[in-house]
Design a protein around this motif. Sequence first.
Motif, PDB file in Angstrom:
ATOM      1  N   THR A 192      52.425  -2.663 -60.711  1.00 38.96           N
ATOM      2  CA  THR A 192      53.706  -2.146 -61.210  1.00 38.96           C
ATOM      3  C   THR A 192      54.104  -0.889 -60.438  1.00 38.96           C
ATOM      4  O   THR A 192      55.282  -0.695 -60.116  1.00 38.96           O
ATOM      5  N   MET A 193      53.108  -0.045 -60.138  1.00 40.46           N
ATOM      6  CA  MET A 193      53.421   1.150 -59.335  1.00 40.46           C
ATOM      7  C   MET A 193      53.951   0.733 -57.965  1.00 40.46           C
ATOM      8  O   MET A 193      54.920   1.295 -57.453  1.00 40.46           O
ATOM      9  N   MET A 194      53.312  -0.266 -57.377  1.00 42.32           N
ATOM     10  CA  MET A 194      53.746  -0.717 -56.041  1.00 42.32           C
ATOM     11  C   MET A 194      55.130  -1.364 -56.097  1.00 42.32           C
ATOM     12  O   MET A 194      55.948  -1.165 -55.196  1.00 42.32           O
ATOM     13  N   ASN A 195      55.393  -2.112 -57.158  1.00 40.74           N
ATOM     14  CA  ASN A 195      56.726  -2.707 -57.311  1.00 40.74           C
ATOM     15  C   ASN A 195      57.787  -1.614 -57.321  1.00 40.74           C
ATOM     16  O   ASN A 195      58.869  -1.765 -56.760  1.00 40.74           O
ATOM     17  N   GLN A 196      57.473  -0.512 -57.958  1.00 38.66           N
ATOM     18  CA  GLN A 196      58.411   0.619 -58.006  1.00 38.66           C
ATOM     19  C   GLN A 196      58.573   1.208 -56.602  1.00 38.66           C
ATOM     20  O   GLN A 196      59.688   1.490 -56.163  1.00 38.66           O
ATOM     21  N   ILE A 197      57.442   1.369 -55.907  1.00 38.84           N
ATOM     22  CA  ILE A 197      57.487   1.953 -54.555  1.00 38.84           C
ATOM     23  C   ILE A 197      58.316   1.077 -53.612  1.00 38.84           C
ATOM     24  O   ILE A 197      59.058   1.577 -52.766  1.00 38.84           O
ATOM     25  N   TYR A 198      58.198  -0.247 -53.781  1.00 34.96           N
ATOM     26  CA  TYR A 198      58.937  -1.180 -52.916  1.00 34.96           C
ATOM     27  C   TYR A 198      60.377  -1.416 -53.391  1.00 34.96           C
ATOM     28  O   TYR A 198      61.144  -2.093 -52.717  1.00 34.96           O
ATOM     29  N   SER A 199      60.727  -0.911 -54.562  1.00 31.47           N
ATOM     30  CA  SER A 199      62.058  -1.177 -55.159  1.00 31.47           C
ATOM     31  C   SER A 199      62.363  -2.680 -55.110  1.00 31.47           C
ATOM     32  O   SER A 199      63.456  -3.096 -54.728  1.00 31.47           O
ATOM     33  N   ASN A 200      61.397  -3.505 -55.489  1.00 29.30           N
ATOM     34  CA  ASN A 200      61.582  -4.960 -55.386  1.00 29.30           C
ATOM     35  C   ASN A 200      62.089  -5.566 -56.699  1.00 29.30           C
ATOM     36  O   ASN A 200      62.395  -4.835 -57.656  1.00 29.30           O
ATOM     37  N   GLU A 201      62.133  -6.882 -56.747  1.00 24.72           N
ATOM     38  CA  GLU A 201      62.714  -7.553 -57.932  1.00 24.72           C
ATOM     39  C   GLU A 201      61.907  -7.298 -59.211  1.00 24.72           C
ATOM     40  O   GLU A 201      62.433  -7.449 -60.310  1.00 24.72           O
ATOM     41  N   PHE A 203      59.617   5.950 -48.473  1.00 34.13           N
ATOM     42  CA  PHE A 203      59.075   7.273 -48.789  1.00 34.13           C
ATOM     43  C   PHE A 203      57.757   7.154 -49.536  1.00 34.13           C
ATOM     44  O   PHE A 203      57.582   6.256 -50.359  1.00 34.13           O
ATOM     45  N   TYR A 204      56.828   8.079 -49.251  1.00 30.77           N
ATOM     46  CA  TYR A 204      55.605   8.123 -50.052  1.00 30.77           C
ATOM     47  C   TYR A 204      55.066   9.557 -50.126  1.00 30.77           C
ATOM     48  O   TYR A 204      55.290  10.370 -49.233  1.00 30.77           O
ATOM     49  N   MET A 205      54.345   9.855 -51.217  1.00 28.65           N
ATOM     50  CA  MET A 205      53.708  11.170 -51.378  1.00 28.65           C
ATOM     51  C   MET A 205      52.260  10.967 -51.825  1.00 28.65           C
ATOM     52  O   MET A 205      52.002  10.223 -52.771  1.00 28.65           O
ATOM     53  N   GLN A 206      51.340  11.622 -51.114  1.00 26.00           N
ATOM     54  CA  GLN A 206      49.912  11.473 -51.404  1.00 26.00           C
ATOM     55  C   GLN A 206      49.368  12.605 -52.290  1.00 26.00           C
ATOM     56  O   GLN A 206      50.015  13.632 -52.439  1.00 26.00           O
ATOM     57  N   HIS A 207      48.132  12.394 -52.770  1.00 26.60           N
ATOM     58  CA  HIS A 207      47.455  13.390 -53.614  1.00 26.60           C
ATOM     59  C   HIS A 207      46.183  13.930 -52.963  1.00 26.60           C
ATOM     60  O   HIS A 207      45.364  14.556 -53.633  1.00 26.60           O
ATOM     61  N   LEU A 208      45.993  13.652 -51.671  1.00 26.84           N
ATOM     62  CA  LEU A 208      44.731  13.924 -50.999  1.00 26.84           C
ATOM     63  C   LEU A 208      44.189  15.335 -51.302  1.00 26.84           C
ATOM     64  O   LEU A 208      44.846  16.330 -51.010  1.00 26.84           O
ATOM     65  N   GLY A 209      42.988  15.374 -51.882  1.00 23.63           N
ATOM     66  CA  GLY A 209      42.345  16.646 -52.217  1.00 23.63           C
ATOM     67  C   GLY A 209      42.646  17.133 -53.625  1.00 23.63           C
ATOM     68  O   GLY A 209      41.988  18.039 -54.133  1.00 23.63           O
ATOM     69  N   GLU A 210      43.664  16.534 -54.269  1.00 27.72           N
ATOM     70  CA  GLU A 210      44.090  17.005 -55.602  1.00 27.72           C
ATOM     71  C   GLU A 210      43.820  15.966 -56.690  1.00 27.72           C
ATOM     72  O   GLU A 210      44.351  16.070 -57.798  1.00 27.72           O
ATOM     73  N   GLU A 211      42.982  14.969 -56.381  1.00 31.62           N
ATOM     74  CA  GLU A 211      42.808  13.843 -57.301  1.00 31.62           C
ATOM     75  C   GLU A 211      42.225  14.252 -58.648  1.00 31.62           C
ATOM     76  O   GLU A 211      42.523  13.636 -59.680  1.00 31.62           O
ATOM     77  N   MET A 225      49.430   2.922 -49.453  1.00 28.21           N
ATOM     78  CA  MET A 225      50.874   3.096 -49.603  1.00 28.21           C
ATOM     79  C   MET A 225      51.462   3.969 -48.490  1.00 28.21           C
ATOM     80  O   MET A 225      52.586   3.765 -48.056  1.00 28.21           O
ATOM     81  N   GLN A 226      50.660   4.917 -48.022  1.00 32.73           N
ATOM     82  CA  GLN A 226      51.087   5.737 -46.880  1.00 32.73           C
ATOM     83  C   GLN A 226      51.271   4.813 -45.667  1.00 32.73           C
ATOM     84  O   GLN A 226      52.252   4.911 -44.923  1.00 32.73           O
ATOM     85  N   MET A 227      50.322   3.874 -45.511  1.00 35.21           N
ATOM     86  CA  MET A 227      50.397   2.920 -44.411  1.00 35.21           C
ATOM     87  C   MET A 227      51.617   2.006 -44.598  1.00 35.21           C
ATOM     88  O   MET A 227      52.340   1.721 -43.649  1.00 35.21           O
ATOM     89  N   ALA A 228      51.847   1.574 -45.830  1.00 35.56           N
ATOM     90  CA  ALA A 228      52.995   0.699 -46.113  1.00 35.56           C
ATOM     91  C   ALA A 228      54.298   1.416 -45.746  1.00 35.56           C
ATOM     92  O   ALA A 228      55.248   0.794 -45.257  1.00 35.56           O
ATOM     93  N   GLN A 229      54.338   2.723 -45.960  1.00 34.95           N
ATOM     94  CA  GLN A 229      55.536   3.488 -45.597  1.00 34.95           C
ATOM     95  C   GLN A 229      55.718   3.463 -44.076  1.00 34.95           C
ATOM     96  O   GLN A 229      56.818   3.242 -43.583  1.00 34.95           O
TER      97      GLN A 229
END
Length: 410
Positions: free
Chosen positions: A148-157, A105-113, A94-98
């Motif tokens: 579903t998470m990705m659909n939200q990130i993309y604000s798609n239909e 916009f995207y926010m990662q969790h790296l190290g906090e998983e 998703m970072q790459m997709a951004q």
Amino acid sequence: MADAGMLRFHVPEPEVRPGGTPDFSDVTIPKAGSVPRPEIDVDPRDIRDLAFSIIRVLNRGGEPVGPWAGLLSDDELLEGLRHMMTLRSFDARMQMAQRQGKTSFYMQHLGEEAVSCAFRRALAPGDMNFPTYRQAGLLIADGYPMVTMMNQIYSNEADPLKGRQLPIMYSSKEHGFFSISGNLATQYIQAVGWAMASAISNDSKIAAAWIGDGSTAESDFHSALVFASTYKAPVVLNVVNNQWAISTFQGIARGGSGTFAARGLGFGIPSLRVDGNDYLAVHAVAKWAAERARKNLGPTLVEYVTYRVGAHSSSDDPSAYRPKAESDAWPLGDPIVRLKNHLIQRGVWSDERHTQAEAEILETVIASQREAERHGTLHAGGKPSTRDMFEGVYAQMPPHLRRQRQQAGV
Ligand SMILES: Cc1ncc(C[n+]2csc(CCOP(=O)(O)OP(=O)(O)O)c2C)c(N)n1
Ligand SMILES: [Mg+2]
């Protein structure tokens, strides 16, 4: 009277700045297994020390030690590892997709998983999290569909929130994940209010409040502690101390020489610190706190000591305010590597299986991404309809919105 001299204004400063040598010598790390595990009905005055120590289960050799160990089976731990690996892989894609312009916009969790993935396991169906943007592991570990998470990130239909929330600000009542608000610390008062309502209606559900180190400086955090302690609200009060609040180091919100957990002591709330990069320790402490809430013993404050390895968000560049190699110097290691080593030591995992799992997970994430992209991305394909903008907020649409909808011709 002696001359006291000129007053000086104090501003806390981080130990090092970019170009300096990372230094975590002020983070005191007790030995794994050395912190006692009190009964859940303990008097908070008797466990004051736990707000200044760090509960750890996995030692340097990957062995589980001490009174907080032994709660999870092989299968549960293997599943936990998969959840964390999935979250990391999801984040990377998703970072790459951004960067490719598919979302703004995207926010990662790296190290906090470990924090959100292990915490989820301590809750029961119907319990409610009031998360910030840094707890997507609560959804992943509960089996919420990545598409579903990705659909939200993309604000798609197919975005269940119809483009009305900032990307990554998910919402799922069914998965006990209250709509994320960008207004930080509101999560605390809302979680405490929800928990109070649950108790008032003699329900069995508990709440979990989430906040970052920086956001504890907001007055909502302190107001929530007043109500939680006075009414013994069935809530777990989580503070994720990842050392940074965008470019502000944790010492600004914490001040003095205390800890974030110690904030709870003044309210008479049992307060503990835990190694946030130790999946077993996070789960054990979360379970202890959840049990207290469910048995009418009231709130527990838990500080997860961790480190934000990545940038704050896709709009941030940490090299401007901290040394590049600071994350390598973080003394509590990487949560995925630590659980992986533990499972190898347990005889149920291997380097080969890990590499294979990484490839399988990536494939699943990519397949989900393809499916989501068939419904559109930020600048291409399907979008929520303009009509959606006016609906789903009010039970009865107010006249001014009805007028605007007519003007928009939808
Ligand atoms: C009430 C409020 N003030 C300021 C902001 C802007 N802001 C967004 S993230 C952030 C830093 C939060 O840091 P922390 O609480 O440590 O959480 P982390 O990002 O480290 O998980 C700030 C100041 C906000 N979203 N809400
Ligand atoms: Mg932070």
